[in-house]
Design a protein around this motif. Structure first.
Motif, mmCIF file in Angstrom:
data_model
loop_
_atom_site.group_PDB
_atom_site.id
_atom_site.type_symbol
_atom_site.label_atom_id
_atom_site.label_comp_id
_atom_site.label_asym_id
_atom_site.label_seq_id
_atom_site.Cartn_x
_atom_site.Cartn_y
_atom_site.Cartn_z
ATOM 1 N N SER A 41 46.216 18.007 -22.278
ATOM 2 C CA SER A 41 45.790 18.603 -23.617
ATOM 3 C C SER A 41 44.850 19.825 -23.009
ATOM 4 O O SER A 41 43.786 19.601 -22.103
ATOM 5 C CB SER A 41 45.225 17.666 -24.331
ATOM 6 O OG SER A 41 46.021 16.484 -24.825
ATOM 7 N N THR A 97 42.357 22.032 -25.376
ATOM 8 C CA THR A 97 41.709 22.188 -26.829
ATOM 9 C C THR A 97 40.954 23.412 -26.421
ATOM 10 O O THR A 97 40.168 23.616 -25.830
ATOM 11 C CB THR A 97 40.745 21.078 -26.978
ATOM 12 O OG1 THR A 97 41.431 19.924 -26.970
ATOM 13 C CG2 THR A 97 40.161 21.226 -28.385
ATOM 14 N N SER A 130 53.922 22.524 -25.513
ATOM 15 C CA SER A 130 53.742 22.727 -26.778
ATOM 16 C C SER A 130 52.588 22.934 -27.112
ATOM 17 O O SER A 130 51.696 22.844 -26.546
ATOM 18 C CB SER A 130 54.478 21.358 -27.403
ATOM 19 O OG SER A 130 53.860 20.266 -26.951
ATOM 20 N N ARG A 131 52.571 23.277 -28.621
ATOM 21 C CA ARG A 131 51.245 23.753 -29.152
ATOM 22 C C ARG A 131 51.394 23.130 -30.647
ATOM 23 O O ARG A 131 52.148 23.270 -31.313
ATOM 24 C CB ARG A 131 50.858 25.271 -29.017
ATOM 25 C CG ARG A 131 52.005 26.091 -29.973
ATOM 26 C CD ARG A 131 51.457 27.294 -30.022
ATOM 27 N NE ARG A 131 51.240 28.278 -28.962
ATOM 28 C CZ ARG A 131 50.270 29.143 -28.576
ATOM 29 N NH1 ARG A 131 49.513 29.474 -29.520
ATOM 30 N NH2 ARG A 131 50.319 30.066 -27.555
ATOM 31 N N ASP A 132 50.002 22.615 -31.018
ATOM 32 C CA ASP A 132 49.748 22.603 -32.517
ATOM 33 C C ASP A 132 48.374 23.190 -32.797
ATOM 34 O O ASP A 132 47.439 23.136 -32.426
ATOM 35 C CB ASP A 132 49.244 21.005 -32.274
ATOM 36 C CG ASP A 132 49.329 20.613 -33.954
ATOM 37 O OD1 ASP A 132 49.010 21.517 -34.880
ATOM 38 O OD2 ASP A 132 49.201 19.254 -34.341
ATOM 39 N N ASN A 133 48.806 24.416 -33.379
ATOM 40 C CA ASN A 133 47.748 25.492 -33.808
ATOM 41 C C ASN A 133 46.832 24.854 -34.817
ATOM 42 O O ASN A 133 45.745 25.441 -34.830
ATOM 43 C CB ASN A 133 48.557 26.628 -34.294
ATOM 44 C CG ASN A 133 49.236 27.486 -33.188
ATOM 45 O OD1 ASN A 133 48.883 27.481 -32.102
ATOM 46 N ND2 ASN A 133 50.354 28.249 -33.605
ATOM 47 N N THR A 134 47.254 23.764 -35.477
ATOM 48 C CA THR A 134 46.470 23.483 -36.585
ATOM 49 C C THR A 134 45.448 22.501 -35.966
ATOM 50 O O THR A 134 44.164 22.202 -36.435
ATOM 51 C CB THR A 134 47.101 22.704 -37.530
ATOM 52 O OG1 THR A 134 47.730 21.272 -36.932
ATOM 53 C CG2 THR A 134 48.189 23.347 -38.148
ATOM 54 N N LYS A 135 45.595 22.081 -34.762
ATOM 55 C CA LYS A 135 44.821 21.253 -34.007
ATOM 56 C C LYS A 135 43.797 21.848 -32.857
ATOM 57 O O LYS A 135 43.330 21.364 -31.986
ATOM 58 C CB LYS A 135 45.254 19.898 -33.305
ATOM 59 C CG LYS A 135 45.862 19.014 -34.529
ATOM 60 C CD LYS A 135 46.605 17.713 -33.691
ATOM 61 C CE LYS A 135 46.986 16.465 -34.890
ATOM 62 N NZ LYS A 135 47.757 15.262 -34.206
ATOM 63 N N THR A 181 45.290 22.927 -30.267
ATOM 64 C CA THR A 181 45.585 22.286 -28.978
ATOM 65 C C THR A 181 46.894 22.752 -28.359
ATOM 66 O O THR A 181 47.743 22.788 -29.131
ATOM 67 C CB THR A 181 45.497 20.717 -29.166
ATOM 68 O OG1 THR A 181 44.262 20.505 -29.639
ATOM 69 C CG2 THR A 181 45.786 20.005 -27.824
ATOM 70 N N TYR A 218 49.866 21.534 -25.383
ATOM 71 C CA TYR A 218 49.944 20.389 -24.395
ATOM 72 C C TYR A 218 50.810 20.552 -23.331
ATOM 73 O O TYR A 218 51.794 21.512 -23.464
ATOM 74 C CB TYR A 218 50.711 19.270 -25.413
ATOM 75 C CG TYR A 218 49.851 18.708 -26.466
ATOM 76 C CD1 TYR A 218 50.140 19.400 -27.810
ATOM 77 C CD2 TYR A 218 48.887 17.945 -26.506
ATOM 78 C CE1 TYR A 218 49.307 19.057 -28.878
ATOM 79 C CE2 TYR A 218 48.217 17.441 -27.453
ATOM 80 C CZ TYR A 218 48.396 18.052 -28.722
ATOM 81 O OH TYR A 218 47.900 17.816 -29.902
#
Length: 126
Positions: free
Chosen positions: A21, A23, A71-76, A78, A80
């Motif tokens: 991860s 962050t 991958s990415r989670d823009n809301t977090k 973060t 990966y």
């Protein structure tokens, strides 16, 4: 202040999996391409993958295609890096990085990136 913090490294046997991860803080993650790089002892830092902030593109080094997924989670805030079928030659310190400018396209050249995390160690060994 731009900050990138990697986590998730460790010791794994050949054929195993890990998920790293990255962050991010201090900027809007969705606007920037984020790269993953790795550096083995005595070797140059090499690009592994990139996830684009502009075109959503995904790029992988030939050595990891079919085994690594980013991958990415823009809301977090973060990004990966999921690594499957790990090999001893995947051993190294893994870094995430950000380009200087927003809305840039992806690339795997180290010189494209300005900001770096501290790295997380991945060791693949039996």
């Amino acid at each position: 202040q731009v900050q990138l913090v990697e986590s998730g490294g460790g010791l794994v046997q050949p054929g195993g999996s890990l998920r790293l991860s990255c962050t991010a803080s201090g900027f809007t993650l969705g606007n920037y391409a984020i790269g993953w790089f790795r550096q083995a002892p005595g070797k140059e830092r090499e690009g592994v993958s990139c996830t684009g902030g502009l075109d959503g593109g995904l790029y992988y080094a030939d050595s990891v295609k079919g085994r690594f997924t980013t991958s990415r989670d823009n809301t977090k805030n973060t990004v990966y890096l999921h690594m499957d079928n790990l090999k001893p030659e995947d051993t190294g310190v893994y870094y995430c990085s950000r380009m200087f400018s927003q809305f840039s396209k992806c690339g795997l050249h180290r010189g494209l990136y300005t900001y770096w995390g501290q790295g997380t160690q991945v060791t693949v060994s039996s």
